[in-house]
Scaffold this motif. Structure first.
Motif, PDB file in Angstrom:
ATOM      1  N   TYR A  86     -18.229  23.225  -3.327  1.00  0.00           N
ATOM      2  CA  TYR A  86     -19.252  23.668  -2.477  1.00  0.00           C
ATOM      3  C   TYR A  86     -17.718  23.573  -0.976  1.00  0.00           C
ATOM      4  O   TYR A  86     -16.719  24.296  -0.031  1.00  0.00           O
ATOM      5  N   TYR A  87     -17.195  22.132  -0.550  1.00  0.00           N
ATOM      6  CA  TYR A  87     -16.162  21.736   0.779  1.00  0.00           C
ATOM      7  C   TYR A  87     -15.180  22.494   0.409  1.00  0.00           C
ATOM      8  O   TYR A  87     -14.249  22.797   1.081  1.00  0.00           O
ATOM      9  N   ASN A  88     -14.612  22.091  -0.568  1.00  0.00           N
ATOM     10  CA  ASN A  88     -13.145  22.096  -0.945  1.00  0.00           C
ATOM     11  C   ASN A  88     -12.557  23.660  -0.835  1.00  0.00           C
ATOM     12  O   ASN A  88     -11.757  24.233  -0.373  1.00  0.00           O
ATOM     13  N   PRO A  89     -13.495  24.371  -2.155  1.00  0.00           N
ATOM     14  CA  PRO A  89     -13.577  26.409  -1.597  1.00  0.00           C
ATOM     15  C   PRO A  89     -13.698  26.595  -0.605  1.00  0.00           C
ATOM     16  O   PRO A  89     -12.691  27.250  -0.284  1.00  0.00           O
ATOM     17  N   LEU A  90     -14.320  25.627  -0.311  1.00  0.00           N
ATOM     18  CA  LEU A  90     -14.054  26.561   1.622  1.00  0.00           C
ATOM     19  C   LEU A  90     -13.402  26.428   2.603  1.00  0.00           C
ATOM     20  O   LEU A  90     -12.718  27.716   3.127  1.00  0.00           O
ATOM     21  N   ILE A  91     -13.114  24.685   2.359  1.00  0.00           N
ATOM     22  CA  ILE A  91     -11.389  24.780   3.421  1.00  0.00           C
ATOM     23  C   ILE A  91     -10.353  25.472   2.785  1.00  0.00           C
ATOM     24  O   ILE A  91      -9.233  26.070   2.750  1.00  0.00           O
ATOM     25  N   ARG A  92      -9.797  25.571   0.936  1.00  0.00           N
ATOM     26  CA  ARG A  92      -8.901  26.427   0.257  1.00  0.00           C
ATOM     27  C   ARG A  92      -9.322  27.736   1.051  1.00  0.00           C
ATOM     28  O   ARG A  92      -7.776  28.434   1.617  1.00  0.00           O
ATOM     29  N   ARG A  93     -10.123  28.515   0.917  1.00  0.00           N
ATOM     30  CA  ARG A  93     -10.292  30.049   1.350  1.00  0.00           C
ATOM     31  C   ARG A  93     -10.311  29.856   2.820  1.00  0.00           C
ATOM     32  O   ARG A  93      -8.938  30.989   3.592  1.00  0.00           O
ATOM     33  N   LEU A  94     -10.594  29.237   4.100  1.00  0.00           N
ATOM     34  CA  LEU A  94     -10.256  29.535   5.137  1.00  0.00           C
ATOM     35  C   LEU A  94      -8.703  29.366   5.550  1.00  0.00           C
ATOM     36  O   LEU A  94      -8.186  29.898   6.143  1.00  0.00           O
ATOM     37  N   THR A  95      -7.654  28.200   5.007  1.00  0.00           N
ATOM     38  CA  THR A  95      -6.375  27.148   4.976  1.00  0.00           C
ATOM     39  C   THR A  95      -5.998  28.794   4.760  1.00  0.00           C
ATOM     40  O   THR A  95      -4.597  28.883   4.717  1.00  0.00           O
ATOM     41  N   THR A  96      -6.405  29.581   3.779  1.00  0.00           N
ATOM     42  CA  THR A  96      -5.099  31.003   2.881  1.00  0.00           C
ATOM     43  C   THR A  96      -5.673  32.508   3.127  1.00  0.00           C
ATOM     44  O   THR A  96      -4.969  33.389   2.767  1.00  0.00           O
ATOM     45  N   LEU A  97      -6.954  32.310   4.148  1.00  0.00           N
ATOM     46  CA  LEU A  97      -7.338  33.469   4.351  1.00  0.00           C
ATOM     47  C   LEU A  97      -5.629  34.392   5.139  1.00  0.00           C
ATOM     48  O   LEU A  97      -5.350  33.384   6.479  1.00  0.00           O
TER      49      LEU A  97
END
Length: 261
Positions: A86-97
């Motif tokens: 959960y958390y790792n994919p969420l952070i990766r998506r926010l930082t790479t949008l």
């Protein structure tokens, strides 16, 4: 997907994702993670989206993980699985949008809630907000990118002090330290948030996204690598309609009318 733990809407280029479990200070559950992930997919698939707002309802921003969802007496828990799922994919998506992500911290942010905010590009907080790095109180290490973001933003000494003591920072101190971009008086918070969103929604989205990528890449790049990345991103941006419009508006001494293309 029907959302029960978040609110989501997109209008006039502004996508708004609101954590909506105010009775639990918007603490994360598995369901909330799944709904947030679905909303981010909507943003990624929407070419009209120019900026994303992440905020929360009620008196707090996010208390991190909802610990009532875990039964620590039922047997060993693999918390690494939770972060990987959960958390790792969420952070990766926010930082790479490929568009700006604004986080409006409307109240207390604790634990993973702090680190979620720090994954966004521009963090503004109302003056009454507080940031609490709460992991030491339950014997855990900061997750959701916290151990990366904190030393990069405020330095190792402050990152260690904030983390190991389970300290609390006011919004004004967080801004002074460089943890967030700006602290805003409560009475002006909503107006400043909306002005910022309008500015970004009318901006050259592809150029802003490229600038975000470049700055976020710098922490792990050499100078030579960064120069090469700048050249490539500048090449891409120079081919956009917004670059042509920006130069034309400059020459004609008028405000540019960017389309995000």
């Amino acid at each position: 997907m029907t959302y029960k733990t978040i609110l989501f809407e997109s209008c006039r280029g502004i996508a708004r994702l609101t954590l909506n479990r105010p009775d639990r200070l918007n603490a994360f559950t598995a369901q909330m993670h799944e709904e947030v992930a679905d909303a981010l997919s909507e943003v990624e698939a929407n070419p009209a989206a120019r900026v994303l707002l992440l905020t929360a309802s009620g008196r707090g921003f996010c208390a991190g993980q909802d610990l009532t969802e875990r039964d620590v007496h039922a047997g060993p828990l693999d918390l690494g699985k939770t972060t990987r799922t959960y958390y790792n994919p969420l952070i990766r998506r926010l930082t790479t949008l490929p568009l700006p992500v604004v986080c409006a911290v409307n109240g207390v942010a604790a634990g993973a809630g702090v680190n979620l905010a720090l994954a966004c590009d521009l963090v503004i907080a109302c003056s009454s907000a507080r940031f609490v790095q709460a992991f030491s109180g339950i014997g855990l290490v900061p997750d959701a990118g916290g151990t990366w973001a904190l030393p990069h933003l405020i330095g190792q000494a402050r990152a260690l002090g904030f983390t190991l003591t389970g300290g609390t920072l006011s919004a004004s101190t967080a801004a002074q330290w460089g943890l967030i971009w700006k602290a805003v008086d409560d009475e002006h918070f909503e107006a400043e948030r909306e002005a910022l969103l309008e500015q970004l929604a009318c901006g050259p989205t592809r150029g802003l996204g490229a600038a975000k990528l470049a700055i976020r890449s710098a922490a792990r790049a050499t100078l030579d690598e960064q120069l090469d990345l700048e050249s490539e991103l500048q090449r891409q941006c120079g081919l956009t309609n917004d670059y042509k419009e920006g130069v034309s508006a400059f020459k004609e001494r008028r405000r540019p009318d960017f389309t995000g293309s």
